[in-house]
Design a protein around this motif. Structure first.
Motif, PDB file in Angstrom:
ATOM      1  N   PRO A  90     -39.669 152.764  53.029  1.00 44.00           N
ATOM      2  CA  PRO A  90     -39.906 154.160  53.404  1.00 44.00           C
ATOM      3  C   PRO A  90     -41.023 154.271  54.441  1.00 44.00           C
ATOM      4  CG  PRO A  90     -40.818 153.730  51.243  1.00 44.00           C
ATOM      5  CD  PRO A  90     -40.117 152.481  51.674  1.00 44.00           C
ATOM      6  N   THR A  91     -40.916 155.270  55.312  1.00 38.66           N
ATOM      7  CA  THR A  91     -41.985 155.545  56.264  1.00 38.66           C
ATOM      8  C   THR A  91     -43.156 156.172  55.509  1.00 38.66           C
ATOM      9  OG1 THR A  91     -41.074 157.728  56.760  1.00 38.66           O
ATOM     10  CG2 THR A  91     -40.373 155.896  58.175  1.00 38.66           C
ATOM     11  N   THR A  92     -44.294 156.318  56.153  1.00 37.39           N
ATOM     12  CA  THR A  92     -45.461 156.891  55.479  1.00 37.39           C
ATOM     13  C   THR A  92     -45.206 158.338  55.062  1.00 37.39           C
ATOM     14  OG1 THR A  92     -46.410 157.442  57.632  1.00 37.39           O
ATOM     15  CG2 THR A  92     -47.112 155.383  56.617  1.00 37.39           C
ATOM     16  N   THR A  93     -44.494 159.097  55.880  1.00 41.77           N
ATOM     17  CA  THR A  93     -44.194 160.483  55.529  1.00 41.77           C
ATOM     18  C   THR A  93     -43.302 160.550  54.305  1.00 41.77           C
ATOM     19  OG1 THR A  93     -44.318 161.058  57.869  1.00 41.77           O
ATOM     20  CG2 THR A  93     -43.270 162.650  56.412  1.00 41.77           C
ATOM     21  N   VAL A  94     -42.276 159.725  54.266  1.00 39.56           N
ATOM     22  CA  VAL A  94     -41.365 159.721  53.122  1.00 39.56           C
ATOM     23  C   VAL A  94     -42.081 159.214  51.881  1.00 39.56           C
ATOM     24  CG1 VAL A  94     -39.251 158.700  52.191  1.00 39.56           C
ATOM     25  CG2 VAL A  94     -39.299 159.537  54.531  1.00 39.56           C
ATOM     26  N   LYS A  95     -42.982 158.257  52.043  1.00 37.06           N
ATOM     27  CA  LYS A  95     -43.755 157.759  50.904  1.00 37.06           C
ATOM     28  C   LYS A  95     -44.564 158.886  50.261  1.00 37.06           C
ATOM     29  CE  LYS A  95     -44.934 153.161  51.471  1.00 37.06           C
ATOM     30  NZ  LYS A  95     -45.826 152.071  51.821  1.00 37.06           N
TER      31      LYS A  95
END
Length: 83
Positions: free
Chosen positions: A66-71
């Protein structure tokens, strides 16, 4: 092929709506994707996050990152098992 779990933007101007998707890391933001695993609506008063937990665990098991935003969205989402 590196696979990422990230957001793709939908909606009209000034009214964003996002899908949480699984896509190749080199594809465009709104380009081809492999699977849709949820949605994110930032305009609702508590931001609405819906995630299909089975699909999420399946893609994480396959090695999707996952990207940082999705995390950060996954931490806020209800009933999500942490990795």
């Amino acid at each position: 092929m590196a696979v990422r779990i990230r957001l793709t933007r939908l909606g009209r101007k000034k009214k964003p709506f996002y899908r949480i998707i699984v896509a190749d890391s080199e594809s465009k933001r709104d380009g081809k994707f492999l699977d849709v695993i949820g949605t994110y609506d930032p305009l609702q008063d508590p931001a609405a996050i819906t995630i299909n937990n089975d699909k999420l665990q399946q893609w994480l098991g396959r090695g999707a990152l996952p990207t940082t935003t999705v995390k950060s969205l996954l931490k806020k989402a209800p009933v999500v098992a942490q990795q």
